[in-house]
Design an enzyme around this catalytic site. Structure first.
Site, PDB file in Angstrom:
ATOM      1  N   CYS A 146       0.827  -1.215   0.000  1.00  0.00           N
ATOM      2  CA  CYS A 146       0.000   0.000   0.000  1.00  0.00           C
ATOM      3  C   CYS A 146       0.854   1.255   0.000  1.00  0.00           C
ATOM      4  CB  CYS A 146      -0.962   0.011   1.186  1.00  0.00           C
ATOM      5  SG  CYS A 146      -0.157  -0.176   2.786  1.00  0.00           S
ATOM      6  N   HIS A 195      -1.229   1.043   7.557  1.00  0.00           N
ATOM      7  CA  HIS A 195      -1.785   1.064   6.202  1.00  0.00           C
ATOM      8  C   HIS A 195      -1.722   2.466   5.614  1.00  0.00           C
ATOM      9  CE1 HIS A 195      -4.113  -0.230   2.811  1.00  0.00           C
ATOM     10  NE2 HIS A 195      -5.113   0.565   3.086  1.00  0.00           N
TER      11      HIS A 195
END
EC number: 3.4.19.12
Length: 806
Positions: free
Chosen positions: A313, A760
């Site tokens: 990510c 994330h």
């Protein structure tokens, strides 16, 4: 149908080697794949994957390589209703689901030269080659597995393994657990040769934990999973004593003790690594609003998601941001052009950047996921599959100690690394280097606090890293309950202007003036000499907590309205200012290293040549003759040990990072073991002339240090040193000096988690949606793309801000 193809017996037709990439999932020049109606043509000579549809990159590959035979693969998903997502597992537990369990696959052998289709797979050398291609891991999975395998290390139990007397083990096809009748998921005890079944795994793989029970009873800690054995020596090895996966450097010999020749083995089950990757790829992140409503997806051109390749990510968010700027899209998005000529398109950076640009911007792949079937009584929202930039990730990470792995990384460090690779790549006329839009110049002003004379230096930058002041909000002193006392820390919000004011403020530096010889020091300030088209700002919210850099959630208020940078522009040499002489040795930027006389005399008294002594003192902090002596003994064989060296301080590279001082790998590793990341360690060592002790003190006093992310010797020549009196021969500075300099926020990369190496990353980008005049904020969360409802809070905690000059 025909079998008269002369190439089926070609001596060049052979199965892929165990470590050879097989591109059998998507085209190497676009994201068309085996799931498209025309399928994918996999070259049976070099295993390149080429689309067979309207673009027909497979035909281009044949025309460039003259490799005639291909295996066409078409795949359709078996329709299965999606149940609730599985619970997150704390330990590895994924079923060894095969491709056949999920897909119906049809294959066909074709020859481009003979213009034949449906060639019998039994002809010539085809059977072995076709079977090997279909069984091989895809390129993406192969790279992921290799990245994880780099983490495996031996332990005392594998290194000191003592085996019992050798005996023959039943062949795997007939073997079963010694305590039950399971024939899969079998683990061989490397100490005594016992066969035991493993632990039961999520998804239906059987296991009664008899291998673990044997370990507890016999105290034999190391076992190998038989189904994971491959001819190249890789296998799953588990140490039950350490409760970790391990590596056995003597595995072939340990297996031979039990009559197993590893060279004859064929892998029949998924490895633990492959299953862990599958677990990462299956995990889904929340896409709901505060009131629990799921965000509505957006499809079409410029709204394509990127698959998470297992903790990728950080890369996805940066790529989405970069390709949202016209400089990158115009440079790499050419839908009507023929792809660049390359015999190995998967290994060509230009090809892969164009492939990603086409994938993200064309809208060709931005469609609802047809594999997901909503329940009849639900209004389930279907997001898109997303495209998987595995080939680009491999190229960008190749040779890099961090980005070559599948671990979570720092998105800002990745941005700098990618921009550097793009700059170094070829840019054929009339195409421009898109990184030029990010370049600008900062002017540093040094003024002696005693004689008031000044020196100016100009450095080229592509970003700035601003410190975020950390001020805690006092907790309620009246709190009585444990929950109240343990509530999450809160911090006072700051504005972007607060951070820029700190970034451009005067600071005192301890230097000796070469003009007046005063040791009172200098004031130093850096301001913009020019402004870029796109300004990338990294917000550093870190402080040292228990010896570790820890990210703190300090809110930074950034508005959507244009922000003026006019007050941060340097005015250059002012009336009445007197420049320091060019040859003055101030100990500042660009001056000569002066060795410690006492230490130098001690080394010379030992019989070392002067040039060696100076190098040793320069490398070890210029204080301790014993440390310098040890350095000399360690570098006696250096080819250039007796060559005169330019031991200047403070040359700056294109990123504006000091190259003065020494940052050797051993010192960086020593600081890394204390919890500091490599860029911070490198900067600290450069600031303290390689002295580790001083570097530790420097790091604790500079918790917001941006770090030095790359050391590129060739960039020393590109440093721009100037004074207002002599800069006529300099090349034009990047960016623009004109005012006003108004910038508007266009994109942010946000991070959730206490460390940049965990959690994330997502991107929010300002976009004009179809049928809407005013720009809206769009959320890019890996493969999921949706209109954002309210991002004010996300803007406060962004990690990277991208501003565009109005």
């Amino acid at each position: 149908m025909s079998s008269s193809c002369k190439h089926v017996s070609s001596p060049e037709l052979r199965p892929p080697a165990p470590t050879q990439p097989v591109y059998r999932e998507d085209c190497t020049q676009c994201f068309d794949s085996v799931d498209d109606p025309s399928g994918l043509d996999v070259c049976l000579f070099c295993f390149n994957g080429g689309c067979a549809g309207d673009r027909n990159h497979a035909l281009l590959h044949f025309e460039g390589t003259k490799h005639p035979l291909v295996l066409n693969i078409k795949r359709t998903r078996k329709k299965v209703r999606r149940d609730e997502p599985p619970h997150k597992m704390s330990k590895l537990a994924i079923a060894a689901e095969t491709e056949a369990d999920r897909y119906d696959t049809v294959t066909e052998v074709k020859c481009y030269e003979c213009e034949l289709t449906d060639i019998p797979k039994s002809a010539g050398k085809l059977p072995e080659a076709v079977e090997a291609v279909l069984k091989a891991n895809t390129f993406a999975r192969q790279e992921e597995v290799k990245a994880w395998e780099q983490e495996m290390t031996p332990c005392e139990h594998t290194l000191c393994l003592e085996q019992h007397t050798a005996r023959q083990i039943e062949s795997q096809s007939l073997g079963h657990c010694s305590k039950c009748h399971l024939k899969d998921n079998l683990w061989l005890c490397l100490t005594c040769g016992n066969l035991g079944c493993g632990r039961a795994q999520f998804g239906g793989i059987g296991g009664n934990s008899h291998a673990l029970a044997h370990t507890d009873e016999a105290e034999h800690p190391v076992a190998v999973k038989l189904g994971s054995l491959t001819a190249d020596g890789t296998a799953d090895i588990y140490c039950y004593a350490c409760n970790e996966e391990r590596m056995d450097p003597d595995l072939p010999a340990h297996l031979a003790n039990w009559g197993i020749n590893i060279a004859d083995r064929q892998k029949t089950e998924k490895s633990l690594t492959e299953m862990q990757i599958e677990q990462n790829l299956r995990w889904e992140f929340s896409m709901t609003t505060e009131d629990g409503k799921e965000l509505r997806p957006i499809f079409g051109g410029e709204f394509t998601g990127l698959k998470n390749l297992g903790n990728s990510c950080y890369m996805n968010s940066v790529l989405q941001s970069l390709f949202s700027f016209p400089e990158f899209s115009a440079r790499y998005f050419h839908p009507k052009d023929t792809p660049p000529a390359s015999l190995a398109p998967a290994e060509d950076l230009e090809t892969q950047l164009r492939k990603v640009a086409d994938g993200l911007l064309s809208g060709r792949y931005s469609k609802p996921d047809s594999d997901v079937i909503a329940s009849e009584d639900s209004a389930e929202i279907r997001h898109q599959k997303g495209i998987a930039p595995a080939m680009l990730k491999h190229l960008v990470g190749r040779g890099h100690e961090e980005f070559s792995t599948i671990r979570q990384q720092d998105s800002f460090e990745f941005l700098l690394h990618l921009l550097q690779l793009v700059t170094r790549s070829q840019h054929p006329a009339p195409l421009q280097n898109p990184v030029n839009a990010f370049k600008f110049a900062m002017e540093q002003r040094l003024q002696c606090l005693s004689c008031k004379r000044v020196r100016y230096r100009t450095d080229e930058h592509e970003n700035i890293s601003i410190p975020v002041p950390i001020r805690r909000i006092p907790k309620d002193a009246t709190a009585t309950t444990t929950e109240d006392k343990a509530e999450k820390e809160e911090f006072e919000s700051v504005t972007l202007k607060n951070c820029l004011d700190i970034f451009t403020a005067d600071e005192k530096v301890e230097l000796t003036c070469g003009g007046c010889r005063s040791k009172d020091g200098f004031s130093k300030r850096s301001l913009f000499k020019t402004f870029p088209t796109v300004l990338a700002i990294n917000a550093r919210r870190f402080e040292i907590v228990n010896w570790l850099p820890t990210k703190q959630d300090v809110p930074v208020v950034v508005g959507d309205a244009p922000f003026s940078f006019d007050e941060y522009k340097s005015l250059g040499l002012r009336d009445g200012e007197e420049l320091l002489p060019d040859d003055a040795e101030t100990g500042a930027a660009g001056t000569k290293f002066v060795p410690n006389e006492a230490a130098l005399a001690s080394l010379e008294a030992m019989g070392f040549p002067r040039v060696r002594c100076e190098k040793a003192l320069h490398a070890t902090g210029n204080q301790d003759p014993e440390a310098a002596m040890n350095w000399l003994f360690a570098h006696m064989e250096d080819a250039d040990i007796d060559e005169p060296a330019n031991l200047g301080f403070g040359a700056a590279d294109k990123g504006g990072k000091s190259l003065g001082g020494i940052a050797n790998p051993a010192s960086i590793a020593e600081l890394a073991n204390m919890g500091f990341n490599a860029p911070q360690a490198r900067q600290a060592l450069q600031e303290t002339d390689g002295d580790v002790t001083r570097a530790i003190d420097w790091l604790f006093s500079h918790p917001d240090a941006p770090g030095v992310f790359e050391e590129a010797p060739e960039t020393i020549e590109s440093a721009v040193f100037s004074t207002a009196a002599s800069n006529s021969n300099e090349s034009p500075l990047p960016g623009s000096e004109t005012l006003p300099a108004n910038f508007q926020l266009q994109s942010i990369v946000c991070h959730k988690g206490s460390s940049i190496h965990a959690g994330h990353y997502v991107a929010f980008i300002r976009k004009v949606l179809p049928g809407v005049e005013e720009p809206s904020w769009v959320l890019y969360n890996d493969e999921k793309v949706a209109k954002a409802v309210d991002i004010d809070e996300m803007k406060k905690f962004a990690y990277i801000y991208f501003f565009r000059r109005m």
